[in-house]
Motif scaffolding. Structure first.
Motif, PDB file in Angstrom:
ATOM      1  N   MET A 134       5.366  -8.239 -42.948  1.00  0.00           N
ATOM      2  CA  MET A 134       4.894  -8.239 -43.724  1.00  0.00           C
ATOM      3  C   MET A 134       5.197  -7.278 -44.709  1.00  0.00           C
ATOM      4  SD  MET A 134       0.547  -9.338 -43.847  1.00  0.00           S
ATOM      5  CE  MET A 134       0.444 -11.499 -44.051  1.00  0.00           C
ATOM      6  N   ASN A 135       5.143  -7.405 -45.989  1.00  0.00           N
ATOM      7  CA  ASN A 135       5.077  -6.056 -46.585  1.00  0.00           C
ATOM      8  C   ASN A 135       3.529  -5.270 -47.113  1.00  0.00           C
ATOM      9  OD1 ASN A 135       3.892  -7.388 -49.193  1.00  0.00           O
ATOM     10  ND2 ASN A 135       6.381  -8.308 -49.671  1.00  0.00           N
ATOM     11  N   THR A 136       3.512  -4.265 -47.352  1.00  0.00           N
ATOM     12  CA  THR A 136       2.453  -4.148 -47.728  1.00  0.00           C
ATOM     13  C   THR A 136       1.770  -3.926 -49.387  1.00  0.00           C
ATOM     14  OG1 THR A 136       3.870  -1.362 -47.161  1.00  0.00           O
ATOM     15  CG2 THR A 136       1.340  -0.811 -48.709  1.00  0.00           C
ATOM     16  N   GLN A 137       1.891  -5.015 -49.640  1.00  0.00           N
ATOM     17  CA  GLN A 137       1.202  -5.500 -51.052  1.00  0.00           C
ATOM     18  C   GLN A 137       0.723  -6.273 -49.966  1.00  0.00           C
ATOM     19  OE1 GLN A 137       3.438  -6.116 -54.203  1.00  0.00           O
ATOM     20  NE2 GLN A 137       1.879  -7.217 -55.718  1.00  0.00           N
ATOM     21  N   ALA A 138       1.554  -7.508 -49.141  1.00  0.00           N
ATOM     22  CA  ALA A 138       0.873  -8.814 -48.594  1.00  0.00           C
ATOM     23  C   ALA A 138      -0.560  -8.654 -47.730  1.00  0.00           C
ATOM     24  CB  ALA A 138       1.987  -8.902 -48.100  1.00  0.00           C
ATOM     25  N   ILE A 139      -0.141  -7.017 -47.630  1.00  0.00           N
ATOM     26  CA  ILE A 139      -0.969  -6.472 -46.350  1.00  0.00           C
ATOM     27  C   ILE A 139      -2.491  -6.481 -47.074  1.00  0.00           C
ATOM     28  CG2 ILE A 139      -1.784  -4.987 -44.776  1.00  0.00           C
ATOM     29  CD1 ILE A 139       1.038  -5.612 -43.596  1.00  0.00           C
ATOM     30  N   ILE A 140      -2.418  -5.416 -48.515  1.00  0.00           N
ATOM     31  CA  ILE A 140      -3.151  -5.314 -48.880  1.00  0.00           C
ATOM     32  C   ILE A 140      -4.155  -6.518 -49.287  1.00  0.00           C
ATOM     33  CG2 ILE A 140      -3.538  -4.024 -51.284  1.00  0.00           C
ATOM     34  CD1 ILE A 140      -1.452  -1.563 -50.400  1.00  0.00           C
ATOM     35  N   SER A 141      -3.650  -6.992 -50.310  1.00  0.00           N
ATOM     36  CA  SER A 141      -3.351  -8.605 -51.049  1.00  0.00           C
ATOM     37  C   SER A 141      -4.396  -9.273 -49.829  1.00  0.00           C
ATOM     38  CB  SER A 141      -2.790  -9.599 -51.628  1.00  0.00           C
ATOM     39  OG  SER A 141      -2.157  -8.530 -52.342  1.00  0.00           O
ATOM     40  N   PHE A 142      -4.388  -9.551 -48.836  1.00  0.00           N
ATOM     41  CA  PHE A 142      -4.987 -10.067 -47.708  1.00  0.00           C
ATOM     42  C   PHE A 142      -5.926  -9.250 -47.420  1.00  0.00           C
ATOM     43  CE2 PHE A 142      -6.530 -10.028 -43.371  1.00  0.00           C
ATOM     44  CZ  PHE A 142      -6.254 -10.946 -42.997  1.00  0.00           C
ATOM     45  N   LEU A 143      -6.366  -8.195 -47.214  1.00  0.00           N
ATOM     46  CA  LEU A 143      -7.244  -7.195 -47.060  1.00  0.00           C
ATOM     47  C   LEU A 143      -8.566  -7.371 -47.868  1.00  0.00           C
ATOM     48  CD1 LEU A 143      -6.646  -3.891 -44.690  1.00  0.00           C
ATOM     49  CD2 LEU A 143      -7.168  -5.803 -44.647  1.00  0.00           C
ATOM     50  N   VAL A 144      -7.927  -7.318 -48.804  1.00  0.00           N
ATOM     51  CA  VAL A 144      -9.171  -7.344 -50.067  1.00  0.00           C
ATOM     52  C   VAL A 144      -9.949  -8.794 -50.685  1.00  0.00           C
ATOM     53  CG1 VAL A 144      -9.196  -7.956 -52.524  1.00  0.00           C
ATOM     54  CG2 VAL A 144      -7.818  -5.887 -52.246  1.00  0.00           C
ATOM     55  N   TYR A 145      -8.593  -9.948 -49.706  1.00  0.00           N
ATOM     56  CA  TYR A 145      -9.276 -11.173 -50.460  1.00  0.00           C
ATOM     57  C   TYR A 145     -10.043 -11.343 -48.780  1.00  0.00           C
ATOM     58  CZ  TYR A 145      -9.755 -16.126 -49.143  1.00  0.00           C
ATOM     59  OH  TYR A 145      -9.667 -17.920 -49.139  1.00  0.00           O
ATOM     60  N   ALA A 146     -10.173 -10.215 -47.271  1.00  0.00           N
ATOM     61  CA  ALA A 146     -10.912 -10.981 -46.679  1.00  0.00           C
ATOM     62  C   ALA A 146     -12.650 -10.417 -47.005  1.00  0.00           C
ATOM     63  CB  ALA A 146      -9.567 -10.451 -45.384  1.00  0.00           C
ATOM     64  N   ALA A 147     -11.957  -8.852 -47.267  1.00  0.00           N
ATOM     65  CA  ALA A 147     -13.051  -7.760 -47.500  1.00  0.00           C
ATOM     66  C   ALA A 147     -13.889  -8.730 -48.888  1.00  0.00           C
ATOM     67  CB  ALA A 147     -12.882  -6.900 -48.069  1.00  0.00           C
ATOM     68  N   ILE A 148     -13.383  -9.253 -49.566  1.00  0.00           N
ATOM     69  CA  ILE A 148     -14.289  -9.995 -51.025  1.00  0.00           C
ATOM     70  C   ILE A 148     -15.178 -11.134 -50.272  1.00  0.00           C
ATOM     71  CG2 ILE A 148     -14.690 -11.397 -52.917  1.00  0.00           C
ATOM     72  CD1 ILE A 148     -11.815  -9.447 -54.012  1.00  0.00           C
ATOM     73  N   ASN A 149     -14.195 -12.098 -49.437  1.00  0.00           N
ATOM     74  CA  ASN A 149     -14.923 -13.195 -48.540  1.00  0.00           C
ATOM     75  C   ASN A 149     -16.133 -12.984 -48.107  1.00  0.00           C
ATOM     76  OD1 ASN A 149     -13.678 -16.009 -49.466  1.00  0.00           O
ATOM     77  ND2 ASN A 149     -12.110 -14.928 -49.811  1.00  0.00           N
ATOM     78  N   ALA A 150     -15.720 -11.873 -46.784  1.00  0.00           N
ATOM     79  CA  ALA A 150     -16.594 -11.513 -45.645  1.00  0.00           C
ATOM     80  C   ALA A 150     -17.888 -10.733 -46.394  1.00  0.00           C
ATOM     81  CB  ALA A 150     -15.818 -10.741 -45.061  1.00  0.00           C
ATOM     82  N   PHE A 151     -17.783 -10.009 -47.571  1.00  0.00           N
ATOM     83  CA  PHE A 151     -19.166  -9.634 -48.188  1.00  0.00           C
ATOM     84  C   PHE A 151     -20.097 -10.056 -49.355  1.00  0.00           C
ATOM     85  CE2 PHE A 151     -16.259  -6.021 -46.291  1.00  0.00           C
ATOM     86  CZ  PHE A 151     -17.455  -5.490 -45.205  1.00  0.00           C
ATOM     87  N   THR A 152     -19.786 -11.528 -49.523  1.00  0.00           N
ATOM     88  CA  THR A 152     -20.300 -12.528 -50.353  1.00  0.00           C
ATOM     89  C   THR A 152     -21.407 -12.782 -50.112  1.00  0.00           C
ATOM     90  OG1 THR A 152     -18.602 -13.823 -50.512  1.00  0.00           O
ATOM     91  CG2 THR A 152     -18.338 -12.326 -52.315  1.00  0.00           C
ATOM     92  N   PRO A 153     -22.321 -13.401 -50.804  1.00  0.00           N
ATOM     93  CA  PRO A 153     -22.950 -14.097 -50.043  1.00  0.00           C
ATOM     94  C   PRO A 153     -22.891 -15.009 -49.603  1.00  0.00           C
ATOM     95  CG  PRO A 153     -23.550 -13.884 -52.303  1.00  0.00           C
ATOM     96  CD  PRO A 153     -22.584 -12.088 -52.219  1.00  0.00           C
ATOM     97  N   GLY A 154     -23.159 -15.435 -47.860  1.00  0.00           N
ATOM     98  CA  GLY A 154     -23.173 -16.539 -47.557  1.00  0.00           C
ATOM     99  C   GLY A 154     -24.330 -17.371 -46.006  1.00  0.00           C
ATOM    100  N   PRO A 155     -24.181 -18.139 -46.319  1.00  0.00           N
ATOM    101  CA  PRO A 155     -25.176 -18.834 -44.887  1.00  0.00           C
ATOM    102  C   PRO A 155     -25.206 -17.061 -43.570  1.00  0.00           C
ATOM    103  CG  PRO A 155     -23.633 -20.569 -45.060  1.00  0.00           C
ATOM    104  CD  PRO A 155     -23.447 -19.355 -46.296  1.00  0.00           C
TER     105      PRO A 155
END
Length: 195
Positions: free
Chosen positions: A1-22
């Motif tokens: 997994m290249n650096t760009q893919a890791i950064i994209s994954f982490l950004v996606y994960a952070a946005i999903n994790a920190f947005t309001p949810g149940p």
């Protein structure tokens, strides 16, 4: 997994994790209502449920794709019903309930995560969009799902900390805050079923 893919994954994960949810809203409301000492059990349940659900996502993504679509269809409605129940519970809650025990337990937080379709979609989307193009081994999928659950647990802890910090404000304006949180949950339930 290249650096760009890791950064994209982490950004996606952070946005999903920190947005309001149940889970995040339940953590915020519980801590506002009961404080850290009495509310920490629900966090333990939320975290444990998060890790279990993400492990299930890895299993589903690895080999049970035929079962996944029908299961997600059912979970969508079960999750919406549970989220509506949470919205009603939050709408009706009062700060004084913290003194009589209330309904705060690890089991409630744990159960929430099994009907929280947001984290199923989060895990499966992250795996299929960011991980599977690079790794297909079961253990790598488990690793990334545990990473997702850790990021999600950090986000929920932050929401819980906001609940503790704003406890005095909550006590003063609990009805308005409960209405706003309940409406956010109802929007989550609506989005689950109709979007």
């Amino acid at each position: 997994m290249n650096t760009q893919a890791i950064i994209s994954f982490l950004v996606y994960a952070a946005i999903n994790a920190f947005t309001p949810g149940p889970g995040n809203i339940l953590a915020l409301n519980t801590m506002s209502n009961y404080g850290w000492k009495k509310g920490k059990d629900i966090l333990i349940g939320i975290f444990a449920g998060y890790y279990c659900v993400q492990a299930l996502c890895a299993v589903f993504t690895f080999g049970l794709s035929q079962l996944l679509n029908p299961l997600m269809f059912v979970l969508k409605y079960v999750g919406a019903i549970y989220i509506i129940w949470l919205a009603i519970h939050i709408f009706r809650s009062k700060p004084e309930e913290g003194d009589n025990g209330g309904e705060i337990s690890s089991f409630v937080g744990f159960t929430l995560q099994f009907v929280n379709v947001k984290i199923y979609l989060f895990g499966i989307t992250a795996l299929t969009g960011y991980v599977l193009p690079y790794y297909s081994s079961f253990w790598m999928l488990i690793f990334f799902c545990m990473l997702i659950a850790t990021i999600g647990s950090v986000a929920t802890t932050l929401w819980a900390a906001f609940g503790v910090v704003f406890q005095r404000v909550y006590i003063k304006y609990f009805k308005v805050i409960n209405i706003i949180l309940a409406l956010i949950l109802l929007e989550c339930a609506y989005g689950l079923v109709f979007k």
